[in-house]
Design a protein around this motif. Structure first.
Motif, PDB file in Angstrom:
ATOM      1  N   PHE A 207       0.803  -1.225   0.000  1.00 12.00           N
ATOM      2  CA  PHE A 207       0.000   0.000   0.000  1.00 12.00           C
ATOM      3  C   PHE A 207       0.842   1.285   0.000  1.00 12.00           C
ATOM      4  N   ARG A 208       2.134   1.147   0.163  1.00 13.65           N
ATOM      5  CA  ARG A 208       3.093   2.237   0.038  1.00 13.65           C
ATOM      6  C   ARG A 208       2.714   3.474   0.841  1.00 13.65           C
ATOM      7  N   GLU A 209       2.569   4.639   0.163  1.00 13.31           N
ATOM      8  CA  GLU A 209       2.371   5.901   0.870  1.00 13.31           C
ATOM      9  C   GLU A 209       1.013   6.006   1.556  1.00 13.31           C
ATOM     10  N   ALA A 210       0.124   5.053   1.305  1.00 11.53           N
ATOM     11  CA  ALA A 210      -1.180   5.066   1.979  1.00 11.53           C
ATOM     12  C   ALA A 210      -1.061   4.628   3.433  1.00 11.53           C
ATOM     13  N   VAL A 211       0.089   4.060   3.816  1.00 11.82           N
ATOM     14  CA  VAL A 211       0.263   3.512   5.168  1.00 11.82           C
ATOM     15  C   VAL A 211       1.121   4.422   6.035  1.00 11.82           C
ATOM     16  N   ILE A 212       0.618   4.709   7.223  1.00 14.82           N
ATOM     17  CA  ILE A 212       1.376   5.391   8.269  1.00 14.82           C
ATOM     18  C   ILE A 212       1.535   4.406   9.418  1.00 14.82           C
ATOM     19  N   SER A 213       2.710   4.356  10.004  1.00 12.55           N
ATOM     20  CA  SER A 213       2.935   3.454  11.146  1.00 12.55           C
ATOM     21  C   SER A 213       3.887   4.136  12.118  1.00 12.55           C
ATOM     22  N   TYR A 214       4.046   3.531  13.274  1.00  9.89           N
ATOM     23  CA  TYR A 214       4.963   4.105  14.254  1.00  9.89           C
ATOM     24  C   TYR A 214       5.922   3.083  14.825  1.00  9.89           C
ATOM     25  N   SER A 215       5.402   2.082  15.539  1.00  8.43           N
ATOM     26  CA  SER A 215       6.256   1.245  16.372  1.00  8.43           C
ATOM     27  C   SER A 215       7.219   0.385  15.565  1.00  8.43           C
ATOM     28  N   ASN A 216       8.421   0.241  16.113  1.00 10.80           N
ATOM     29  CA  ASN A 216       9.430  -0.670  15.570  1.00 10.80           C
ATOM     30  C   ASN A 216       9.739  -1.801  16.547  1.00 10.80           C
ATOM     31  N   GLU A 217       9.729  -1.475  17.827  1.00 12.85           N
ATOM     32  CA  GLU A 217       9.991  -2.464  18.869  1.00 12.85           C
ATOM     33  C   GLU A 217       8.700  -3.205  19.192  1.00 12.85           C
ATOM     34  N   LYS A 218       8.671  -4.518  18.944  1.00  9.77           N
ATOM     35  CA  LYS A 218       7.430  -5.271  19.068  1.00  9.77           C
ATOM     36  C   LYS A 218       7.315  -6.046  20.388  1.00  9.77           C
ATOM     37  N   SER A 219       8.368  -6.102  21.159  1.00  8.84           N
ATOM     38  CA  SER A 219       8.367  -6.942  22.355  1.00  8.84           C
ATOM     39  C   SER A 219       7.701  -6.258  23.536  1.00  8.84           C
ATOM     40  N   ARG A 220       6.857  -7.026  24.255  1.00  7.72           N
ATOM     41  CA  ARG A 220       6.259  -6.521  25.484  1.00  7.72           C
ATOM     42  C   ARG A 220       7.222  -6.658  26.655  1.00  7.72           C
ATOM     43  N   GLU A 221       8.390  -7.235  26.399  1.00  4.93           N
ATOM     44  CA  GLU A 221       9.357  -7.443  27.464  1.00  4.93           C
ATOM     45  C   GLU A 221      10.288  -6.256  27.648  1.00  4.93           C
ATOM     46  N   THR A 222      10.113  -5.206  26.859  1.00  4.44           N
ATOM     47  CA  THR A 222      10.938  -4.014  26.994  1.00  4.44           C
ATOM     48  C   THR A 222      10.054  -2.792  27.245  1.00  4.44           C
ATOM     49  N   SER A 223      10.593  -1.826  27.976  1.00  2.00           N
ATOM     50  CA  SER A 223       9.857  -0.580  28.220  1.00  2.00           C
ATOM     51  C   SER A 223       9.577   0.137  26.907  1.00  2.00           C
ATOM     52  N   LEU A 224      10.552   0.128  26.000  1.00  2.00           N
ATOM     53  CA  LEU A 224      10.369   0.787  24.711  1.00  2.00           C
ATOM     54  C   LEU A 224       9.211   0.175  23.938  1.00  2.00           C
ATOM     55  N   GLY A 225       9.113  -1.161  23.961  1.00  2.27           N
ATOM     56  CA  GLY A 225       8.027  -1.833  23.258  1.00  2.27           C
ATOM     57  C   GLY A 225       6.667  -1.445  23.801  1.00  2.27           C
ATOM     58  N   ILE A 226       6.552  -1.304  25.115  1.00  2.00           N
ATOM     59  CA  ILE A 226       5.272  -0.929  25.721  1.00  2.00           C
ATOM     60  C   ILE A 226       4.943   0.525  25.427  1.00  2.00           C
ATOM     61  N   LYS A 227       5.935   1.406  25.499  1.00  2.00           N
ATOM     62  CA  LYS A 227       5.676   2.820  25.194  1.00  2.00           C
ATOM     63  C   LYS A 227       5.251   2.990  23.740  1.00  2.00           C
ATOM     64  N   GLU A 228       5.894   2.266  22.847  1.00  2.00           N
ATOM     65  CA  GLU A 228       5.513   2.369  21.432  1.00  2.00           C
ATOM     66  C   GLU A 228       4.122   1.777  21.203  1.00  2.00           C
ATOM     67  N   ALA A 229       3.774   0.743  21.958  1.00  2.00           N
ATOM     68  CA  ALA A 229       2.424   0.174  21.847  1.00  2.00           C
ATOM     69  C   ALA A 229       1.376   1.187  22.298  1.00  2.00           C
ATOM     70  N   LEU A 230       1.672   1.941  23.355  1.00  2.00           N
ATOM     71  CA  LEU A 230       0.729   2.968  23.825  1.00  2.00           C
ATOM     72  C   LEU A 230       0.557   4.062  22.773  1.00  2.00           C
ATOM     73  N   ILE A 231       1.647   4.444  22.132  1.00  2.00           N
ATOM     74  CA  ILE A 231       1.563   5.433  21.051  1.00  2.00           C
ATOM     75  C   ILE A 231       0.717   4.883  19.912  1.00  2.00           C
ATOM     76  N   ASP A 232       0.926   3.627  19.545  1.00  2.00           N
ATOM     77  CA  ASP A 232       0.092   2.982  18.520  1.00  2.00           C
ATOM     78  C   ASP A 232      -1.391   3.050  18.890  1.00  2.00           C
ATOM     79  N   MET A 233      -1.685   2.754  20.135  1.00  2.00           N
ATOM     80  CA  MET A 233      -3.080   2.716  20.585  1.00  2.00           C
ATOM     81  C   MET A 233      -3.748   4.075  20.429  1.00  2.00           C
ATOM     82  N   PHE A 234      -3.066   5.137  20.849  1.00  5.78           N
ATOM     83  CA  PHE A 234      -3.657   6.468  20.759  1.00  5.78           C
ATOM     84  C   PHE A 234      -3.690   6.976  19.314  1.00  5.78           C
TER      85      PHE A 234
END
Length: 267
Positions: A207-234
């Motif tokens: 879908f190329r330019e039609a897609v916007i995304s944020y998170s790169n860290e996918k693990s729930r075992e890291t603080s960064l992964g959880i913070k990025e998940a919260l950003i995704d949610m909002f």
């Protein structure tokens, strides 16, 4: 006094906290949230949310403080009512309505020191009862959502360890849904959140330019992964409509935060 121990991942904990804040405000009882860092959510509360003074948060107590609290709990055991996750689910599965849950917990909180350990929404709440992210996280959310144009739809594809979502909400159905939206309006955008890096890359390629995304860290075992998940949610919450995964509290809570429609992509 109301004490809650939120269980599970980010979506589950948010609905527990919203339930607790709503109950505390309705009964005018003080609220303590016991926040546990564990394999399900390895991030401290204050890395994610602001404290607004409406409640107190305790987390990761030292062994000495845990022993002290345990002693206090034993002494005051007769004065406390403990409601477990199993009890809440048993009542839910036996047909308790929201009104019955509300009445039970309202009365229990007024008469007793109430302790609740659960991953479920045990008391009715509004979107305003969700805790607000830190300023750092809000800044990231605003940076992402500033790229939105209309129409934009949220897409949440839950994979990894969630067998129900994988089976009932296959990736192909999300792609078909996105293709339909593009066919109706070629200017459509999607904010896509997924815990699978390969799927994300495939969708970006398609879908190329039609897609916007944020998170790169996918693990729930890291603080960064959880913070990025919260950003995704909002960021999902800021879209026009969310296409979500079956049996995912993450999809549900994002919809509730933004007060936007949720369509479960399902076989």
């Amino acid at each position: 006094m109301i004490e809650v121990i939120p269980m599970g991942g980010l979506g589950n904990r948010l609905r527990v906290i919203a339930s607790a804040i709503s109950l505390s405000q309705a009964t005018h009882e003080p609220l303590i949230i016991h926040w546990r860092k564990n394999a399900e959510l390895n991030c401290s509360y204050d890395e994610l949310f602001n404290w607004n003074g409406a409640y107190h948060v305790q987390e990761n107590l030292t062994l000495a403080n845990r022993l002290l609290n345990l002693t206090k709990r034993v002494i005051s055991l007769r004065k406390k009512v403990f409601v477990s996750n199993n009890e809440i689910y048993t009542n839910r599965n036996s047909g308790w309505s929201k009104e019955r849950f509300d009445d039970f917990f309202f009365r229990a909180a007024q008469k007793n020191n109430l302790v609740i350990e659960t991953d479920w929404c045990f008391y009715s709440y509004k979107s305003s009862h969700f805790p607000q992210p830190t300023q750092e996280i809000l800044s990231e959310i605003n940076t992402v959502t500033s790229k939105y144009r209309s129409p934009i739809y949220g897409v949440h594809i839950r994979r990894t360890d969630h067998d129900l979502s994988i089976r009932e909400s296959p990736t192909e159905l999300f792609i078909e849904t996105m293709e339909r939206e593009i066919a109706q309006n070629p200017l459509t955008q999607f904010f896509v959140a997924t815990d699978n890096a390969v799927i994300m890359q495939d969708i970006k390629t398609k879908f190329r330019e039609a897609v916007i995304s944020y998170s790169n860290e996918k693990s729930r075992e890291t603080s960064l992964g959880i913070k990025e998940a919260l950003i995704d949610m909002f960021c999902l919450a800021a879209t026009k409509k969310i296409y979500g995964s079956y049996w995912s509290s993450f999809s549900e809570i994002a919809s509730e935060i933004g007060a936007v429609p949720l369509v479960i992509v399902k076989k």
